[in-house]
Design an enzyme around this catalytic site. Structure first.
Site, mmCIF file in Angstrom:
data_model
loop_
_atom_site.group_PDB
_atom_site.id
_atom_site.type_symbol
_atom_site.label_atom_id
_atom_site.label_comp_id
_atom_site.label_asym_id
_atom_site.label_seq_id
_atom_site.Cartn_x
_atom_site.Cartn_y
_atom_site.Cartn_z
ATOM 1 C CB CYS A 111 -1.483 -0.523 1.375
ATOM 2 S SG CYS A 111 -1.679 1.081 1.349
ATOM 3 N N GLY A 112 0.695 1.909 -0.600
ATOM 4 C CA GLY A 112 1.612 3.089 -0.875
ATOM 5 C C GLY A 112 0.881 4.756 -0.574
#
Length: 272
Positions: A111-112
């Site tokens: 997840c960014g």
């Protein structure tokens, strides 16, 4: 250190002859890693449980929590009931600045940007300092060709991403692997920071697609060139152009696409 892979039973099914064979497969271990600054929880990331110090160092830089490695005073790694807890002690001034920021991040694998509250909170790296070093076609070709030989966990499981630091001749000097593509790059950047690596001394090579966040992480480290095995996104291209970051993608053993920046040999052939 925890195991990074696990042997599990499976059955191989042949579609043509409808044969079934019992076997054992290796799968990568994925575990929740809680990142805590001081006594304040900040993020829960799903990651491969190794290279914790590298991971949180790189994560701290690319998240904008620190600006230089020396602002981390200590890193404590502890196994918890449901995963791992990594507590980072910051310098007093940096910890005060961190507390002034408000962000809650709960990440799935790779997840960014989870938890960002508005578009104004999107990260923006500074343009890498200094002149970009020359990167030859041969160096990119060599690094891409040799990458598989430097990914032992992926060779075992075929389920993790890799990020490599390559010298300007294309020699692979350091690799980090993780179930998350962002995590792999954070681990690599953290290891390079801890080793005092000059960003102008080589280039980054990643096995995943090149998204906005990967460009931002590369630029925060100070890299001048990023090579990706898969394709870039539109925002990644926009950011690379704005930052003056050389971006080469869809890198295969026989070809690559230059999206931003120029390799001298490629430029001459294209102009001929």
């Amino acid at each position: 250190m925890a195991a990074t892979s696990r042997a599990v039973p499976a059955r191989s099914i042949g579609f043509a002859r409808q044969e079934s064979i019992s076997l054992t497969c290796a799968v990568p271990v994925e575990a929740p890693v809680s990142i805590v600054y001081g006594n304040v929880p900040y993020a829960v990331m799903m990651a491969t449980p190794d290279d914790f110090e590298d991971f949180v160092t790189g994560f701290s830089l690319t998240e904008g929590i620190i600006e230089q490695h020396e602002e981390i005073r200590d890193i404590l790694v502890e196994e918890a009931d449901k995963g791992w807890r990594v507590t980072v002690s910051l310098s007093p001034d940096r910890f005060r600045k961190h507390l002034a920021r408000t962000r809650s991040l709960s990440g799935r694998t790779g997840c960014g940007l989870c938890g960002i509250g508005s578009l104004d909170d999107l990260p923006e790296a500074a343009r890498p300092a200094g002149a970009a070093p020359v990167l030859a076609v041969e160096a990119v070709a060599r690094a891409v060709h040799d990458l598989d030989n430097h990914q032992p966990l992926n060779d075992l499981t075929r389920a993790v991403h890799g990020a490599a630091w390559c010298d300007l001749d294309g020699g692979i000097r350091l690799v980090r692997e993780d179930v998350g593509r962002h995590n792999a790059l954070d681990k690599l950047i953290g290891a390079l920071l801890r080793a005092g690596q000059d960003p102008a001394g080589g280039f980054l090579l990643i096995t995943s697609r090149c998204s906005f966040e990967m460009v931002e992480k590369a630029a925060r480290f100070g890299a001048h060139h990023l090579v990706a095995v898969s394709a870039p996104t539109s925002l990644a291209l926009d950011r690379a152009q704005a930052l003056g970051l050389g971006l080469i993608a869809v890198a295969r053993q026989d070809s690559a696409l230059v999206f931003q920046g120029a390799l001298p040999e490629v430029a001459r052939k294209g102009a001929a």
